[in-house]
Scaffold this motif. Structure first.
Motif, mmCIF file in Angstrom:
data_model
loop_
_atom_site.group_PDB
_atom_site.id
_atom_site.type_symbol
_atom_site.label_atom_id
_atom_site.label_comp_id
_atom_site.label_asym_id
_atom_site.label_seq_id
_atom_site.Cartn_x
_atom_site.Cartn_y
_atom_site.Cartn_z
ATOM 1 N N LEU A 1 0.818 -1.207 0.000
ATOM 2 C CA LEU A 1 0.000 0.000 0.000
ATOM 3 C C LEU A 1 0.851 1.256 0.000
ATOM 4 O O LEU A 1 0.356 2.350 -0.264
ATOM 5 C CB LEU A 1 -0.922 0.002 1.233
ATOM 6 N N LEU A 2 2.141 1.123 0.342
ATOM 7 C CA LEU A 2 3.050 2.281 0.364
ATOM 8 C C LEU A 2 3.545 2.542 -1.047
ATOM 9 O O LEU A 2 4.625 2.134 -1.436
ATOM 10 C CB LEU A 2 4.217 2.024 1.309
ATOM 11 N N HIS A 3 2.746 3.192 -1.832
ATOM 12 C CA HIS A 3 3.134 3.472 -3.211
ATOM 13 C C HIS A 3 4.293 4.453 -3.218
ATOM 14 O O HIS A 3 4.280 5.446 -2.492
ATOM 15 C CB HIS A 3 1.942 4.063 -3.968
ATOM 16 N N PRO A 4 5.332 4.190 -4.020
ATOM 17 C CA PRO A 4 6.506 5.071 -4.026
ATOM 18 C C PRO A 4 6.175 6.527 -4.277
ATOM 19 O O PRO A 4 6.839 7.417 -3.767
ATOM 20 C CB PRO A 4 7.378 4.483 -5.148
ATOM 21 N N GLU A 5 5.116 6.777 -5.074
ATOM 22 C CA GLU A 5 4.790 8.170 -5.389
ATOM 23 C C GLU A 5 4.418 8.948 -4.136
ATOM 24 O O GLU A 5 4.666 10.138 -4.030
ATOM 25 C CB GLU A 5 3.644 8.214 -6.409
ATOM 26 N N GLY A 6 3.797 8.270 -3.139
ATOM 27 C CA GLY A 6 3.432 8.960 -1.911
ATOM 28 C C GLY A 6 4.658 9.421 -1.153
ATOM 29 O O GLY A 6 4.710 10.546 -0.661
ATOM 30 N N LEU A 7 5.662 8.568 -1.061
ATOM 31 C CA LEU A 7 6.900 8.944 -0.379
ATOM 32 C C LEU A 7 7.630 10.032 -1.138
ATOM 33 O O LEU A 7 8.158 10.972 -0.541
ATOM 34 C CB LEU A 7 7.783 7.709 -0.208
ATOM 35 N N HIS A 8 7.672 9.914 -2.463
ATOM 36 C CA HIS A 8 8.355 10.933 -3.267
ATOM 37 C C HIS A 8 7.682 12.290 -3.113
ATOM 38 O O HIS A 8 8.356 13.315 -3.020
ATOM 39 C CB HIS A 8 8.366 10.511 -4.728
ATOM 40 N N ALA A 9 6.355 12.289 -3.085
ATOM 41 C CA ALA A 9 5.633 13.553 -2.916
ATOM 42 C C ALA A 9 5.914 14.155 -1.542
ATOM 43 O O ALA A 9 6.085 15.373 -1.404
ATOM 44 C CB ALA A 9 4.135 13.329 -3.103
ATOM 45 N N THR A 10 5.995 13.298 -0.527
ATOM 46 C CA THR A 10 6.292 13.781 0.821
ATOM 47 C C THR A 10 7.692 14.364 0.886
ATOM 48 O O THR A 10 7.925 15.390 1.524
ATOM 49 C CB THR A 10 6.157 12.630 1.832
ATOM 50 N N ARG A 11 8.628 13.690 0.222
ATOM 51 C CA ARG A 11 10.006 14.210 0.188
ATOM 52 C C ARG A 11 10.050 15.574 -0.489
ATOM 53 O O ARG A 11 10.718 16.493 -0.015
ATOM 54 C CB ARG A 11 10.901 13.234 -0.566
ATOM 55 N N ARG A 12 9.393 15.668 -1.648
ATOM 56 C CA ARG A 12 9.399 16.951 -2.367
ATOM 57 C C ARG A 12 8.773 18.045 -1.532
ATOM 58 O O ARG A 12 9.241 19.187 -1.547
ATOM 59 C CB ARG A 12 8.662 16.798 -3.700
ATOM 60 N N GLN A 13 7.705 17.720 -0.795
ATOM 61 C CA GLN A 13 7.074 18.709 0.067
ATOM 62 C C GLN A 13 8.025 19.160 1.169
ATOM 63 O O GLN A 13 8.103 20.350 1.496
ATOM 64 C CB GLN A 13 5.793 18.131 0.669
ATOM 65 N N ARG B 1 18.087 15.344 -1.540
ATOM 66 C CA ARG B 1 17.427 14.358 -0.676
ATOM 67 C C ARG B 1 18.422 13.649 0.232
ATOM 68 O O ARG B 1 18.162 13.447 1.411
ATOM 69 C CB ARG B 1 16.683 13.347 -1.549
ATOM 70 N N HIS B 2 19.572 13.254 -0.307
ATOM 71 C CA HIS B 2 20.520 12.491 0.475
ATOM 72 C C HIS B 2 21.420 13.371 1.336
ATOM 73 O O HIS B 2 22.163 12.860 2.172
ATOM 74 C CB HIS B 2 21.389 11.629 -0.444
#
Length: 505
Positions: free
Chosen positions: A26-38, A101-102
């Motif tokens: 259920l943890l779609h990568p796009e959700g994490l990427h969007a959170t990182r960008r935010q 990010r890193h």
């Protein structure tokens, strides 16, 4: 590793493990990427606001409201210049990679901010001299340090917020390990013990055949083990992995690692190569190319540098300053110890120093007279007589004043005299008794390569709450990876640990 064979019980175990693992899908990568960008956008906005406030405030503090123009020909005033400086500084932080990010949350973040800031103001100084701008030096002298301090403070605030989010399970990256299950278990356990790093192993993929119904159990977590029957990209999608860690290359073949890089590059997945050097600091690891073949180069341990003159000067000057600053506390403590219980003010005990040489360590007396004669009986009573760390729980020998000065580590202050005499250092492994050193194994004896310290890495990482194995591992990391900057960081953390009474005894 838990193998699942055919049969009813095996099928039930497989379904149970699958149910425990299914939430990750259920943890779609796009959700994490969007959170990182935010998160990156928030950091960028805070950088811009901080710089704008600092630059404008510097103008009014130093020049007031009636600031002259910098250059009449171009009509540049201090307000326009301040806005331009803010934008240049802000863009330079972006180009310098301080918001990647890193980099966010890593040790390199502060270093890059300092490097970018120094570069920006260095370029401004050169440009103003070449173009003969009438730029106030006092204005820059305020904007430079205040702006840098404000940036570091806000980034630290964001790091603390991000740390709290990681402890709640947010911002965590899923990782797929390529290699042996045993290596994957070690990496997964390391990530579990360091939750603030934000990494979690969610799958293992082997380049050779592996049964699809195999699972790796790490604590309460079940990690699937996949093989050639499933492609790497399919395994990445199944586990929701954001990165791939290659822990062993023997199963990949000569060109397997190169093929993996191409395969993952097309999917935008980062690949990391684990050299299996957990206890070696990153500053000691580099790359060396020989005949077109890359090798991981590991520099020799730095314990020899811990005895050179920079550390000696640092210790001597630091001890002298601390001794003068703490003199009122020393006098008050000496009076309290003398008046509260019979016996001498100071307590001297033989400890083992550098290269196994004994010396007399000085402390304020915090126990009743004759306490040493009771140690063996107390250790035997609590069942720790054969362990190298001679600590007594709820020690009845400690006096009332001793409890207070131990709680805030005031009893350790006379050791500044040991530092001035050269027996000890401000930072290093804690000196131990001869009986404790006699229980050392070959690895533990390496901590005697450097002078013992008033404080050390294991004291600020948990103090008396750590086990002996954890303490010796931290001491060995310090001995093998010593730096002067690391000593400064440990001293700062020591003050925080003492104030918080974290693990004090």
């Amino acid at each position: 590793m838990t193998g699942v064979a055919s049969g009813g019980r095996a099928n039930r175990d497989s379904r149970l493990a699958s149910e425990r693992f299914s939430w990750r899908r259920l943890l779609h990568p796009e959700g994490l990427h969007a959170t990182r960008r935010q998160y990156e956008r928030r950091v960028a906005i805070s950088d811009l606001l901080v710089l704008l406030v600092v630059i404008i405030s510097s103008e009014y503090v130093w020049l007031g409201r009636d600031a002259d123009t910098i250059d009449a020909q171009f009509g540049i005033g201090y307000t326009k210049f301040g806005v331009l400086l803010t934008l240049v500084w802000w863009v330079a932080l972006r180009l310098g990679g301080t918001r990647r990010r890193h980099v966010l949350g890593s040790a390199a973040e502060y270093q890059r901010i300092v490097h970018v800031t120094v570069t920006v103001f260095g370029v401004i100084a050169i440009v103003t001299v070449l173009l003969e701008f009438n730029l106030s030096r006092g204005y820059l002298a305020i904007a430079f340090p205040v702006g840098l301090t404000a940036l570091l403070f806000t980034r630290r605030t964001w790091r603390r917020w991000r740390r709290q989010q990681l402890l709640k399970g947010r911002f965590v990256e899923n990782v797929l390990v390529v290699g042996q299950p045993d290596n994957a278990r070690e990496i997964a356990c390391w990530f579990r013990s360091h939750p603030t790093q934000g990494l979690r192993v969610t799958g293992v993929w082997r380049p050779v055949h592996a049964t699809e119904s195999q699972w790796l159990r790490v604590g309460e977590q079940f990690i699937p083990i996949m093989g050639q029957a499933r492609s790497l990209l399919s395994a990445v999608r199944m586990t929701g992995a954001d990165a791939v860690i290659v822990s062993a290359t023997d199963e990949l073949g000569h060109h397997g690692l190169r093929d993996l890089t191409w395969e993952l590059e097309s999917a935008g997945i980062e690949m990391l190569l684990s050299p299996n050097l957990v206890a070696v600091a990153g500053s000691r690891i580099g790359m060396r190319e020989v005949a077109g073949m890359p090798f991981v180069a590991v520099k020799e341990p730095t314990y020899a540098e811990a005895g050179n003159w920079p550390k000696l000067v640092f210790d001597w000057c630091g001890a002298l300053v601390l001794l003068v600053m703490s003199s009122p506390i020393l006098i008050a403590t000496a009076l309290a110890v003398k008046l509260s219980s019979p016996g001498p003010v100071f307590y001297r005990q033989e400890r083992i120093g550098r290269d196994g040489e004994p010396f007399d360590m000085i402390k304020f007396r915090s126990m009743r007279v004759g306490a040493d004669a009771e140690l063996a009986r107390l250790l035997e009573a609590q069942g720790t007589a054969g362990q190298p760390l001679f600590k007594v729980e709820n020690d009845p020998r400690i006096t009332r004043v001793g409890q207070f000065i131990r709680r805030y580590s005031i009893d350790e202050l006379p050791q500044l005299l040991n530092v001035l005499r050269g027996d000890m250092s401000l930072v290093g492994p804690r000196p131990q008794r001869g009986g404790e050193v006699a229980l050392y194994d070959r690895t533990a004896r390496r901590r005697l390569r450097v002078r013992p310290g008033m404080t050390g890495l294991w004291q600020v990482s948990g103090r008396s709450n750590l086990s002996w194995e954890e303490a010796i591992a931290l001491d060995m990391h310090y001995v093998e990876n010593w730096t002067l900057v690391g000593d400064l960081q440990i001293l700062v953390r020591t003050v925080k640990a003492v104030v918080a009474k974290d693990g004090a005894v």
